[in-house]
Motif scaffolding. Structure first.
Motif, PDB file in Angstrom:
ATOM      1  N   ARG A  43      -1.680   7.690   9.102  1.00 42.08           N
ATOM      2  CA  ARG A  43      -2.039   6.478   8.375  1.00 42.08           C
ATOM      3  C   ARG A  43      -0.917   6.097   7.416  1.00 42.08           C
ATOM      4  N   GLN A  44      -0.869   4.799   7.118  1.00 45.49           N
ATOM      5  CA  GLN A  44       0.140   4.295   6.198  1.00 45.49           C
ATOM      6  C   GLN A  44      -0.503   3.335   5.214  1.00 45.49           C
ATOM      7  N   PRO A  45      -0.711   3.782   3.989  1.00 46.12           N
ATOM      8  CA  PRO A  45      -1.210   2.867   2.958  1.00 46.12           C
ATOM      9  C   PRO A  45      -0.145   1.820   2.653  1.00 46.12           C
ATOM     10  N   HIS A  46      -0.576   0.688   2.191  1.00 48.79           N
ATOM     11  CA  HIS A  46       0.351  -0.401   1.908  1.00 48.79           C
ATOM     12  C   HIS A  46       1.396   0.040   0.893  1.00 48.79           C
TER      13      HIS A  46
ATOM     14  N   LYS B  94       3.451   2.474   1.087  1.00 54.94           N
ATOM     15  CA  LYS B  94       3.707   3.907   1.057  1.00 54.94           C
ATOM     16  C   LYS B  94       4.169   4.395   2.427  1.00 54.94           C
TER      17      LYS B  94
ATOM     18  N   GLU C  11      -9.164   5.441  -1.381  1.00 59.08           N
ATOM     19  CA  GLU C  11      -7.820   5.958  -1.086  1.00 59.08           C
ATOM     20  C   GLU C  11      -7.594   6.212   0.398  1.00 59.08           C
ATOM     21  N   ASP C  12      -8.614   6.063   1.219  1.00 58.42           N
ATOM     22  CA  ASP C  12      -8.441   6.138   2.668  1.00 58.42           C
ATOM     23  C   ASP C  12      -7.957   4.813   3.257  1.00 58.42           C
ATOM     24  N   THR C  13      -7.889   3.785   2.422  1.00 64.80           N
ATOM     25  CA  THR C  13      -7.427   2.484   2.884  1.00 64.80           C
ATOM     26  C   THR C  13      -5.989   2.576   3.390  1.00 64.80           C
ATOM     27  N   ALA C  14      -5.778   2.135   4.626  1.00 64.61           N
ATOM     28  CA  ALA C  14      -4.460   2.247   5.249  1.00 64.61           C
ATOM     29  C   ALA C  14      -4.509   1.635   6.644  1.00 64.61           C
TER      30      ALA C  14
ATOM     31  N   GLN D 125      -6.285  -1.566  10.925  1.00 61.16           N
ATOM     32  CA  GLN D 125      -6.467  -1.559   9.470  1.00 61.16           C
ATOM     33  C   GLN D 125      -7.849  -1.017   9.109  1.00 61.16           C
TER      34      GLN D 125
ATOM     35  N   THR E 178     -10.048  -0.612   5.601  1.00 64.34           N
ATOM     36  CA  THR E 178     -10.122  -0.969   4.187  1.00 64.34           C
ATOM     37  C   THR E 178     -11.448  -0.472   3.630  1.00 64.34           C
TER      38      THR E 178
END
Length: 123
Positions: A38-41, A43, A89-92, A118, A120
């Motif tokens: 996963r890639q958070p915005h 990061k 914090e799992d948003t990615a 995505q 969210t």
């Protein structure tokens, strides 16, 4: 050549669940170990989970251990990521990946990638 297509992402409230799917086409799916990243915005992309070719062995990042479950159905050429007790914090963007080798946490070990889906999680 393997094509990977993720689906199942969306918007969910904290504490909720989602199941991501990754459908593979091309060469024999069962010859690949699979992973989710996963890639958070803003990061870097990070490892989430991996599964062996047979599905017998799995591995998780500490941040998702006990909440997420990876599985695969080799007859359907699909790998899944069941995500429970989701947190903001799992948003990615979540990516699935395939490797010729054994399951790995290093993204450089993976040969093929999907386009991402995505996820969210709202608080």
């Amino acid at each position: 050549q393997v094509q990977l297509v993720e689906s199942g992402g969306g918007l969910v409230q904290a504490g909720g669940s989602l199941r991501l799917s990754c459908a593979a086409s091309g060469r024999t799916f069962s010859t690949y170990s699979m992973g989710w990243f996963r890639q958070p915005h803003g990061k870097e992309r990070e490892f989430v989970s991996a599964i062996s070719r047979s599905g017998f062995n799995t591995y998780y990042a500490d941040s998702v251990k006990g909440r997420f479950a990876i599985s695969r159905d080799n007859a359907k050429n699909t790998v899944y990521l069941q995500m429970n007790s989701l947190k903001p914090e799992d948003t990615a963007v979540y990516y699935c990946a395939a490797t010729f080798g054994t399951m790995a946490t290093n993204q450089n070990s993976y040969n093929y990638w999907g386009q991402g889906t995505q996820v969210t999680v709202s608080s």
